[in-house]
Motif scaffolding. Structure first.
Motif, mmCIF file in Angstrom:
data_model
loop_
_atom_site.group_PDB
_atom_site.id
_atom_site.type_symbol
_atom_site.label_atom_id
_atom_site.label_comp_id
_atom_site.label_asym_id
_atom_site.label_seq_id
_atom_site.Cartn_x
_atom_site.Cartn_y
_atom_site.Cartn_z
ATOM 1 N N HIS A 1 -0.566 25.972 -9.211
ATOM 2 C CA HIS A 1 -0.818 24.536 -9.260
ATOM 3 C C HIS A 1 0.209 23.735 -8.459
ATOM 4 C CE1 HIS A 1 -2.126 20.671 -10.865
ATOM 5 N NE2 HIS A 1 -0.858 20.399 -11.097
ATOM 6 N N VAL A 2 1.460 23.964 -8.708
ATOM 7 C CA VAL A 2 2.500 23.171 -8.037
ATOM 8 C C VAL A 2 2.452 23.391 -6.533
ATOM 9 C CG1 VAL A 2 4.987 22.816 -7.797
ATOM 10 C CG2 VAL A 2 3.982 23.095 -10.075
ATOM 11 N N ALA A 3 2.324 24.634 -6.116
ATOM 12 C CA ALA A 3 2.302 24.931 -4.677
ATOM 13 C C ALA A 3 1.133 24.231 -3.984
ATOM 14 C CB ALA A 3 2.224 26.442 -4.459
ATOM 15 N N ALA B 1 0.825 -1.206 0.000
ATOM 16 C CA ALA B 1 0.000 0.000 0.000
ATOM 17 C C ALA B 1 0.859 1.255 0.000
ATOM 18 C CB ALA B 1 -0.929 -0.010 1.210
ATOM 19 N N GLU B 2 1.955 1.224 0.728
ATOM 20 C CA GLU B 2 2.864 2.372 0.729
ATOM 21 C C GLU B 2 3.440 2.614 -0.663
ATOM 22 O OE1 GLU B 2 3.065 4.429 3.064
ATOM 23 O OE2 GLU B 2 3.463 3.573 5.038
ATOM 24 N N LEU B 3 3.740 1.538 -1.378
ATOM 25 C CA LEU B 3 4.295 1.666 -2.719
ATOM 26 C C LEU B 3 3.348 2.440 -3.642
ATOM 27 C CD1 LEU B 3 6.441 0.944 -4.861
ATOM 28 C CD2 LEU B 3 5.216 -1.221 -5.210
ATOM 29 N N ALA B 4 2.047 2.222 -3.466
ATOM 30 C CA ALA B 4 1.069 2.894 -4.321
ATOM 31 C C ALA B 4 1.073 4.409 -4.121
ATOM 32 C CB ALA B 4 -0.329 2.338 -4.048
ATOM 33 N N TRP B 5 1.585 4.858 -2.987
ATOM 34 C CA TRP B 5 1.657 6.294 -2.686
ATOM 35 C C TRP B 5 3.027 6.874 -3.008
ATOM 36 C CZ3 TRP B 5 -2.439 9.169 -1.880
ATOM 37 C CH2 TRP B 5 -3.607 8.596 -1.353
ATOM 38 N N TRP B 6 3.762 6.305 -3.933
ATOM 39 C CA TRP B 6 5.128 6.730 -4.223
ATOM 40 C C TRP B 6 5.231 8.219 -4.488
ATOM 41 C CZ3 TRP B 6 6.260 9.031 -8.898
ATOM 42 C CH2 TRP B 6 5.282 8.903 -9.898
ATOM 43 N N TYR B 7 4.250 8.785 -5.189
ATOM 44 C CA TYR B 7 4.340 10.202 -5.555
ATOM 45 C C TYR B 7 4.193 11.106 -4.328
ATOM 46 C CZ TYR B 7 -0.716 9.385 -5.608
ATOM 47 O OH TYR B 7 -1.995 8.993 -5.291
ATOM 48 N N GLN B 8 3.475 10.635 -3.312
ATOM 49 C CA GLN B 8 3.350 11.419 -2.090
ATOM 50 C C GLN B 8 4.706 11.576 -1.406
ATOM 51 O OE1 GLN B 8 -0.057 11.471 1.095
ATOM 52 N NE2 GLN B 8 1.214 9.694 1.506
ATOM 53 N N PHE B 9 5.470 10.517 -1.389
ATOM 54 C CA PHE B 9 6.794 10.588 -0.772
ATOM 55 C C PHE B 9 7.761 11.381 -1.642
ATOM 56 C CE2 PHE B 9 4.859 6.558 0.724
ATOM 57 C CZ PHE B 9 4.664 6.952 2.039
ATOM 58 N N TYR B 10 7.595 11.292 -2.950
ATOM 59 C CA TYR B 10 8.400 12.110 -3.868
ATOM 60 C C TYR B 10 8.137 13.587 -3.625
ATOM 61 C CZ TYR B 10 10.127 13.789 -8.461
ATOM 62 O OH TYR B 10 10.783 14.433 -9.481
ATOM 63 N N TYR C 1 8.344 18.108 -10.072
ATOM 64 C CA TYR C 1 6.967 18.322 -10.498
ATOM 65 C C TYR C 1 6.817 19.661 -11.209
ATOM 66 C CZ TYR C 1 1.866 18.163 -10.432
ATOM 67 O OH TYR C 1 0.545 18.145 -10.807
ATOM 68 N N GLU C 2 7.482 20.662 -10.710
ATOM 69 C CA GLU C 2 7.460 21.978 -11.358
ATOM 70 C C GLU C 2 7.985 21.876 -12.785
ATOM 71 O OE1 GLU C 2 6.775 25.641 -12.180
ATOM 72 O OE2 GLU C 2 6.755 25.404 -10.006
ATOM 73 N N THR C 3 9.055 21.142 -12.954
ATOM 74 C CA THR C 3 9.723 21.043 -14.253
ATOM 75 C C THR C 3 8.987 20.125 -15.218
ATOM 76 O OG1 THR C 3 11.845 21.387 -13.138
ATOM 77 C CG2 THR C 3 11.904 20.498 -15.380
ATOM 78 N N ASN C 4 8.414 19.047 -14.689
ATOM 79 C CA ASN C 4 7.881 17.991 -15.561
ATOM 80 C C ASN C 4 6.395 17.727 -15.344
ATOM 81 O OD1 ASN C 4 10.574 17.275 -16.574
ATOM 82 N ND2 ASN C 4 10.925 16.502 -14.504
ATOM 83 N N GLY D 1 11.426 16.429 -5.339
ATOM 84 C CA GLY D 1 10.108 16.163 -5.891
ATOM 85 C C GLY D 1 9.372 17.430 -6.290
ATOM 86 N N ARG D 2 9.489 18.460 -5.480
ATOM 87 C CA ARG D 2 8.834 19.724 -5.825
ATOM 88 C C ARG D 2 9.401 20.284 -7.126
ATOM 89 N NH1 ARG D 2 9.506 24.800 -6.218
ATOM 90 N NH2 ARG D 2 11.674 24.682 -5.513
#
Length: 345
Positions: free
Chosen positions: A249-251, A192-201, A211-214, A207-208
């Motif tokens: 959006h990013v913020a 279940a933690e793996l499914a939330w990978w983007y949250q940890f990123y 996400y801003e760049t891509n 990660g910020r």
């Protein structure tokens, strides 16, 4: 019930005909520079028809408004990383059935911008729910049927739980999504933690920046992972991807996921609401929860949230390879659920 919903003066503009027109109107009526700047973010005419703009609480909100003005209001709420185009086929079906259908951009999407440059770019769950109440007040909508998925379902859940007098009925993809920082502090099983990978990123500065760049490529990947059997084409994605160019959006996205993990603070005026939500309040309004049989995004099992709904209730599992973006993938099924709630309300 939380009795702290903001009310503010409103200006319901007519069709936005262009950046210059709206800027002149903003000056004429004494509106903020940010409200005028929202016009620069509008794509003009979406698949939902001409878009409108209204001041509501701390935001200038961009939204589509379909159907007869006197029809029973239905407000449809998108999630991350999607936008109002998720309801491009749902809204006209409901409008043709006699409903007034409002489809707003959430904070940080499309033409929805903060009215003050000093406002906190806050993505916590209560903030989005207060946004919805403010929009309803601005549009002079006392009660509405609320429907959504992802962030939109969570927002609709919260309003149904804390302000049931404002909600005629609820359609929530993935059911009861109200959470809290306390609950999120408990580790999940590894899968279940793996499914939330983007949250940890997103919890990292890397990660910020990533996400801003891509953000466009990143969000397309999320679409593909969340709906692995939905073969959307480039036009469908690019139509929504324009909404991610919003300056906030990013913020908003980063704050949302960091707040969930308790890595950043929310705003103090939402503390009472968050305390109420942490107690997992029941939802008593007529509700239909929905789930696609191929939802690749993290989502709870229906049996785990059934008891949270104490009023008239139905759960619908939609088959055929339906993923996370259920309203856009199977618009007829979502519209049918809204119409069923309208009959119950």
């Amino acid at each position: 019930m939380i009795n702290a919903a903001p009310r503010s003066a409103t200006l319901n503009r007519r069709r936005l005909l262009g950046v210059a027109t709206v800027t002149v109107a903003a000056i004429q009526f004494g509106q903020s520079a940010n409200t005028a700047r929202a016009a620069t973010l509008l794509p003009g005419v979406s698949d939902l028809g001409p878009l409108r703009q209204i001041d509501a609480g701390s935001l200038s909100v961009g939204y589509a408004d379909l159907g007869p003005a006197g029809g029973t209001p239905v407000i449809l709420l998108h999630g991350w990383p999607y936008d109002i185009q998720a309801f491009a086929e749902v809204a006209p079906r409901l409008a043709s059935a006699g409903h007034r259908v409002i489809v707003p951009y959430l904070r940080g999407y499309g033409s929805t911008v903060f009215r003050s440059p000093d406002a906190v770019r806050n993505g916590q769950q209560a903030a989005l729910a207060f946004d919805l109440i403010a929009l309803m007040d601005a549009l002079k909508i006392r009660r509405a049927i609320l429907g959504g998925f992802d962030w939109g379902a969570r927002t609709a859940d919260i309003v149904a739980a804390l302000w049931p007098d404002r909600c005629l009925g609820l359609i929530a993809v993935s059911g009861y999504l109200i959470g809290s920082q306390q609950a999120n502090a408990t580790p999940l099983p590894p899968k279940a933690e793996l499914a939330w990978w983007y949250q940890f990123y997103f919890a990292t500065e890397r990660g910020r920046i990533g996400y801003e760049t891509n953000r466009h490529a990143f969000n397309k990947l999320i679409w593909q992972m969340a709906s692995p059997q939905w073969h959307f084409d480039a036009r469908i994605y690019e139509r929504s991807a324009k909404s991610f160019d919003n300056p906030d959006h990013v913020a908003i996205v980063i704050h949302n996921y960091r707040w969930r993990l308790g890595l950043v603070e929310g705003e103090t005026h939402y503390e009472a609401a968050e305390a109420a939500l942490a107690a997992t309040p029941p939802i008593a309004v007529p509700t239909i929860t929905m789930e696609g049989d191929a939802n690749g995004a993290p989502h709870p099992e229906p049996r785990g949230y059934r008891a949270r709904f104490t009023g008239p209730y139905e759960h619908r599992l939609i088959g055929g390879g339906v993923g996370h973006n259920l309203p856009q993938e199977v618009p007829a099924a979502f519209a049918d659920a809204v119409l069923a709630i309208a009959d119950m309300a």
